[in-house]
Design a protein around this motif. Sequence first.
Motif, PDB file in Angstrom:
ATOM      1  N   SER A  17       0.826  -1.215   0.000  1.00 56.11           N
ATOM      2  CA  SER A  17       0.000   0.000   0.000  1.00 56.11           C
ATOM      3  C   SER A  17       0.858   1.261   0.000  1.00 56.11           C
ATOM      4  CB  SER A  17      -0.923   0.025   1.213  1.00 56.11           C
ATOM      5  OG  SER A  17      -1.820  -1.049   1.170  1.00 56.11           O
ATOM      6  N   THR A  18       1.946   1.246   0.749  1.00 63.96           N
ATOM      7  CA  THR A  18       2.853   2.390   0.790  1.00 63.96           C
ATOM      8  C   THR A  18       3.480   2.624  -0.576  1.00 63.96           C
ATOM      9  OG1 THR A  18       3.338   1.988   3.112  1.00 63.96           O
ATOM     10  CG2 THR A  18       4.917   3.338   1.901  1.00 63.96           C
ATOM     11  N   THR A  19       3.908   1.554  -1.233  1.00 63.93           N
ATOM     12  CA  THR A  19       4.492   1.670  -2.564  1.00 63.93           C
ATOM     13  C   THR A  19       3.486   2.252  -3.550  1.00 63.93           C
ATOM     14  OG1 THR A  19       5.923  -0.219  -2.122  1.00 63.93           O
ATOM     15  CG2 THR A  19       5.604   0.371  -4.412  1.00 63.93           C
ATOM     16  N   ALA A  20       2.256   1.785  -3.502  1.00 59.04           N
ATOM     17  CA  ALA A  20       1.222   2.297  -4.408  1.00 59.04           C
ATOM     18  C   ALA A  20       0.927   3.769  -4.126  1.00 59.04           C
ATOM     19  CB  ALA A  20      -0.050   1.466  -4.261  1.00 59.04           C
ATOM     20  N   THR A  21       0.893   4.161  -2.880  1.00 63.10           N
ATOM     21  CA  THR A  21       0.648   5.564  -2.524  1.00 63.10           C
ATOM     22  C   THR A  21       1.772   6.457  -3.024  1.00 63.10           C
ATOM     23  OG1 THR A  21      -0.591   4.885  -0.571  1.00 63.10           O
ATOM     24  CG2 THR A  21       0.230   7.150  -0.608  1.00 63.10           C
ATOM     25  N   LEU A  22       3.017   6.022  -2.849  1.00 67.18           N
ATOM     26  CA  LEU A  22       4.149   6.806  -3.333  1.00 67.18           C
ATOM     27  C   LEU A  22       4.147   6.904  -4.862  1.00 67.18           C
ATOM     28  CD1 LEU A  22       6.959   5.566  -0.941  1.00 67.18           C
ATOM     29  CD2 LEU A  22       5.873   7.816  -0.975  1.00 67.18           C
ATOM     30  N   ALA A  23       3.751   5.846  -5.542  1.00 67.85           N
ATOM     31  CA  ALA A  23       3.666   5.883  -7.003  1.00 67.85           C
ATOM     32  C   ALA A  23       2.604   6.881  -7.453  1.00 67.85           C
ATOM     33  CB  ALA A  23       3.353   4.491  -7.547  1.00 67.85           C
TER      34      ALA A  23
END
Length: 72
Positions: A17-23
């Motif tokens: 989820s963190t990776t998707a938010t940063l993307a």
Amino acid sequence: MAQELAVSAGVAGQMISTTATLAMLSGLILPSLLKKLDRRQMILGITLLLVLSSLLTSVASNIWLLLGARAH
């Protein structure tokens, strides 16, 4: 993935989820910051960053290295 990194499934899910938010955030911010660059140079730079990120992801031995590699 959680077992290989010795973390709970919840922590592994939060990492995704963190990776998707940063993307999402970088997709909103970067175009306005990079609009003056030549498109070919920008695409080459982003591609090289993606390759480096993928290599780091493949050798990540803990959740923090994996998160750092994927948060390019």
